[in-house]
Design an enzyme around this catalytic site. Structure first.
Site, PDB file in Angstrom:
ATOM      1  N   HIS A   1       0.836  -1.201   0.000  1.00 56.44           N
ATOM      2  CA  HIS A   1       0.000   0.000   0.000  1.00 56.44           C
ATOM      3  C   HIS A   1       0.876   1.258   0.000  1.00 56.44           C
ATOM      4  O   HIS A   1       0.554   2.248  -0.644  1.00 56.44           O
ATOM      5  CB  HIS A   1      -0.912   0.012   1.232  1.00 56.44           C
ATOM      6  CG  HIS A   1      -1.904  -1.105   1.269  1.00 56.44           C
ATOM      7  ND1 HIS A   1      -1.803  -2.153   2.154  1.00 56.44           N
ATOM      8  CD2 HIS A   1      -3.015  -1.347   0.521  1.00 56.44           C
ATOM      9  CE1 HIS A   1      -2.815  -2.983   1.968  1.00 56.44           C
ATOM     10  NE2 HIS A   1      -3.556  -2.530   0.974  1.00 56.44           N
TER      11      HIS A   1
ATOM     12  N   ARG B   1       3.155  -9.341  -1.246  1.00 56.18           N
ATOM     13  CA  ARG B   1       2.585  -8.760  -0.024  1.00 56.18           C
ATOM     14  C   ARG B   1       1.074  -8.776  -0.086  1.00 56.18           C
ATOM     15  O   ARG B   1       0.476  -8.412  -1.111  1.00 56.18           O
ATOM     16  CB  ARG B   1       3.057  -7.318   0.155  1.00 56.18           C
ATOM     17  CG  ARG B   1       4.377  -7.248   0.834  1.00 56.18           C
ATOM     18  CD  ARG B   1       4.729  -5.853   1.295  1.00 56.18           C
ATOM     19  NE  ARG B   1       6.166  -5.699   1.271  1.00 56.18           N
ATOM     20  CZ  ARG B   1       6.983  -6.122   2.230  1.00 56.18           C
ATOM     21  NH1 ARG B   1       6.502  -6.708   3.300  1.00 56.18           N
ATOM     22  NH2 ARG B   1       8.289  -5.957   2.116  1.00 56.18           N
TER      23      ARG B   1
END
Ligand code: PAF
Length: 275
Positions: A35, A184
């Site tokens: 992110h 991830r």
């Protein structure tokens, strides 16, 4: 300073005060370095950055992990603050779906939404496109950032933006990987040590596929050697998710469960000797 709001009314006020070109990074929270990469890219393509944090019940099926999905708002706000995000919108389920979900007007993907993730998780893309479309209307962005890790989601969002004339630049960001190669994901925290070891067959399969003129066979061989993985699909498709070409650039896509945790990954591959 990062402003955090939880209602549509407060969002409208805060959004109106944002200067210049605005980029939105839609997330379900539990923010990680993947992110962070989206936020950093958002800052490059826009003057103001909005991050949305909302675990969208519409994209979970009853047997999936809605209740246990990690929720870490305080840490998420700290990361957004550290990365210079201007505005975080973290609404409640009631704020997003005040009339409940029965009879809700939804956005349906075309046939490409029925394959792969859409086949394994019926209704998933209706849930994703409906919430993304609501978040676009609420945040009124010029650009929106999505990770390539969710490759089919990225394709579905691009198609929705085009088909529904939303006029938003969809910006893709390459998959961020942990040091051991695992893509991830907020779900990686669910993996036990043994499950994680099994999960590493996925990035190994990606590597084998990228090094082979027959990427599908190479990925299948690597995955089938790992008994701890329950493979949902391993496919090679055209880069637009159509049928794979006989030769040339294509995309490998994998979904597999390690224990009860469902993981996905994908990567560019080349079929044949044209590498
Ligand atoms: O990729 C995600 O985290 C979600 O699917 C999204 C795009 C935030 C919609 O809920």
């Amino acid at each position: 300073m990062t402003v955090a709001v939880h209602t549509k009314a407060d969002l409208a006020k805060a959004r109106a005060a944002l200067p210049g070109r605005v980029a939105v990074v839609p997330t379900m929270g539990a923010l990680h370095d993947g992110h962070r990469a989206l936020i950093k890219r958002a800052k490059e393509v826009a003057d103001s950055v909005v991050v949305t944090v909302f675990v969208n019940p519409l994209q979970f099926r009853p047997n999936e992990d809605l209740d246990t999905y990690p929720r870490t708002l305080e840490a998420d706000l700290a990361m957004c603050g550290a990365e210079g995000v201007d505005l975080v919108f973290a609404p409640s389920v009631n704020e997003m779906y005040p009339d409940g979900r029965d009879g809700l007007t939804t956005v349906h993907a075309g046939p490409d939404g029925e394959i792969l993730e859409g086949a394994s998780r019926p209704g998933f893309f209706t849930g994703v496109l409906t919430v993304v479309s609501k978040l676009f209307h609420l945040t009124r962005p010029d650009a929106a950032l999505f990770g390539e890790k969710d490759f089919q989601q990225l394709a579905m969002v691009r198609r929705m933006v085009r088909d529904l004339d939303m006029g938003i630049d969809v910006v893709a960001v390459a998959t961020d990987r942990e040091p051991d190669g695992l893509a991830r994901s907020s779900r990686n925290v669910f993996l036990s040590e043994a499950e994680r070891a099994a999960a590493l067959a996925i990035p190994r399969a990606v590597e084998a596929a990228q090094a082979s003129p027959d990427p599908l066979a190479a990925a299948q061989k690597t995955l089938s050697a790992e008994p701890g993985l329950d493979v949902d699909y391993v496919v090679v498709r055209a880069t637009d998710l159509g049928e794979a070409p006989a030769q040339g650039p294509a995309r490998l896509l994998i979904a597999a469960k390690a224990g009860t945790t469902r993981l996905i990954d994908n990567a560019p591959v080349v079929i044949g000797d044209a590498r």
